[in-house]
Design a protein around this motif. Sequence first.
Motif, PDB file in Angstrom:
ATOM      1  N   ARG A  72     -89.605  22.445 -77.663  1.00  0.00           N
ATOM      2  CA  ARG A  72     -90.300  21.823 -78.644  1.00  0.00           C
ATOM      3  C   ARG A  72     -89.994  20.539 -78.995  1.00  0.00           C
ATOM      4  O   ARG A  72     -90.342  19.569 -79.972  1.00  0.00           O
ATOM      5  N   HIS A 132     -87.078  38.720 -86.043  1.00  0.00           N
ATOM      6  CA  HIS A 132     -87.805  37.995 -84.966  1.00  0.00           C
ATOM      7  C   HIS A 132     -88.053  36.872 -85.164  1.00  0.00           C
ATOM      8  O   HIS A 132     -88.076  36.477 -83.914  1.00  0.00           O
ATOM      9  N   ARG A 145     -93.641  37.814 -73.249  1.00  0.00           N
ATOM     10  CA  ARG A 145     -92.995  37.393 -73.211  1.00  0.00           C
ATOM     11  C   ARG A 145     -93.155  35.727 -74.880  1.00  0.00           C
ATOM     12  O   ARG A 145     -93.674  34.722 -74.068  1.00  0.00           O
ATOM     13  N   ARG A 146     -92.807  35.974 -75.636  1.00  0.00           N
ATOM     14  CA  ARG A 146     -93.032  34.676 -76.575  1.00  0.00           C
ATOM     15  C   ARG A 146     -92.117  33.655 -75.833  1.00  0.00           C
ATOM     16  O   ARG A 146     -90.870  33.380 -75.570  1.00  0.00           O
ATOM     17  N   ASP A 190     -87.171  34.977 -81.700  1.00  0.00           N
ATOM     18  CA  ASP A 190     -88.268  33.792 -81.119  1.00  0.00           C
ATOM     19  C   ASP A 190     -87.186  32.674 -81.058  1.00  0.00           C
ATOM     20  O   ASP A 190     -87.058  32.117 -80.318  1.00  0.00           O
ATOM     21  N   GLY A 191     -85.997  32.533 -81.499  1.00  0.00           N
ATOM     22  CA  GLY A 191     -85.163  31.023 -81.665  1.00  0.00           C
ATOM     23  C   GLY A 191     -84.853  31.090 -80.559  1.00  0.00           C
ATOM     24  O   GLY A 191     -84.354  30.020 -80.061  1.00  0.00           O
ATOM     25  N   SER A 223     -85.741  32.533 -77.590  1.00  0.00           N
ATOM     26  CA  SER A 223     -86.221  32.477 -76.370  1.00  0.00           C
ATOM     27  C   SER A 223     -86.573  31.392 -75.206  1.00  0.00           C
ATOM     28  O   SER A 223     -86.367  32.110 -74.122  1.00  0.00           O
ATOM     29  N   HIS A 261     -90.968  26.700 -76.146  1.00  0.00           N
ATOM     30  CA  HIS A 261     -89.321  26.511 -76.573  1.00  0.00           C
ATOM     31  C   HIS A 261     -88.995  25.913 -77.510  1.00  0.00           C
ATOM     32  O   HIS A 261     -89.442  25.019 -77.280  1.00  0.00           O
ATOM     33  N   PRO A 262     -88.071  26.495 -78.906  1.00  0.00           N
ATOM     34  CA  PRO A 262     -87.361  25.659 -79.257  1.00  0.00           C
ATOM     35  C   PRO A 262     -86.908  24.031 -78.912  1.00  0.00           C
ATOM     36  O   PRO A 262     -87.718  23.136 -79.107  1.00  0.00           O
TER      37      PRO A 262
END
Lengths: 173, 294
Positions: B107, A126, B189-190, A130-131, A133, B103-104
């Motif tokens: 951020r 997960h 979607r995240r 998420d990383g 995305s 997204h990372p």
Amino acid sequence: MNERVPIELEVNGEAVAKYVEPRLSLADFLREELELTGTHQGCEMGACGACLVLLNGKAVHSCLMFAVQAHGDHVETVEGLSQRKAIADIQQAFHNNNALQCGFCTAGMLVTAHELLSRNTTPTRHEIRDGLSGNYCRCTGYQAIVDSIVSVARSRAGNVDTPASPGERGTAS
Amino acid sequence: MKARAFKYFRTQSLEDALQAFDRAGGEGCYLAGGQSLVPSLSLRLQAPELLIDISRIESLTGISRSGNVLRVGALTRHAEMLTSPEIARHAPLLRRAAPFVAHPAIRNMGTFGGTIALADPSAEFPAMTLAMDAEFEIASLAGTRTTKADGFFRGLFETGLQPGEILTAINIPCFGNADRCVFDELARRRGDYALVGAGVQGNFAQDLVSTIRIAFLSVGSTPLRARHAEAAITGRALSADAISDAQAALGDDLDPEDNEETSATMRMHLARVLLGRLLGRLSQPDCMRQDEVT
């Protein structure tokens, strides 16, 4: 306003001094001025993640900043990571798992995977999803990419049963 | 997809930045993290003659606590909200909202002050400043002033900032022992823009709501407080009836419009569903202990 201004920065460990137009994106600077074409450009608006590089060690979109903003900074591209073998195991895992098809997204995927694994040595599937995305892949469906990163995390942790562990394939995530 | 030519000025001095803007005669634009500005320039939605890079101004950085107030420098990157112990302890609503912000890699560059000054109605942090009752420090050539988050967000991408002013810091009342907060959003979607999102922060006496602030994103042209829903549960325990009353009252707070993504009716429905879930979580006395952040 098209006049060029001097910038000095470090790219892949080497000092670089150039004159650039302020409006030149860092991605264009890397590709056109330095011929570091491993950094790809897909959307040029921060959505696809193909242009990710490390800026002072953190993954950033090179299309979302101008080269002048990196004056005085350290930039590392996928070429730099590859040459110093920082991502050799990730590249090998991508190869083993067929985690790329057309390859357009791969440089960005590798940069993201590198940063993710340096931040979190034992990510869950997960957390990996998420990383990832902010990285679009239009070929693979991501499953093999997630598998690859899982396998690298495991082997870096000393668990060697992994490259392309078949049990990982097709698991729900 | 390339920006129009501009001049670039980087300074470490707040005063120099303010003066540069003043001299540019309306053609200047401040650049911090650039994660919204740069694409806007590339799409030529904006074409300033001068970009003033304020990202190296030391006085705009840092997170520090003074008494009961947490001062968060405007240049604090979104990623720091996930790692800063001060944020986790004194402004946990930001910690809880941060995983939902873009997204990372965005951020890593995007700044707290930048997202507030831009005031995108679908951004998480501007709405959270309403829920936390934050106050903004603003600098101009005339000096500094402060203003509350309430009343700051005036219209689509429109704030109480005057041309040339720089948001320098965000002051947040420190989270207390009797406080609880929750955040969640619904997105396809995240990392995508939320269909609807909300943060709630409340002060509890036993299980009764003493004060509560509910702030929504992605349901209008600005971040929005749901004052009728807040009033419906203030002084009450968060029972199923109370939560249902808050959901009903939400009809007086929100008035979403149809767009290409979803209908107004569905967005209103989702807002009620989300509020119900959030208040349900908030009703748990141990909701601050649950590690809900992923």
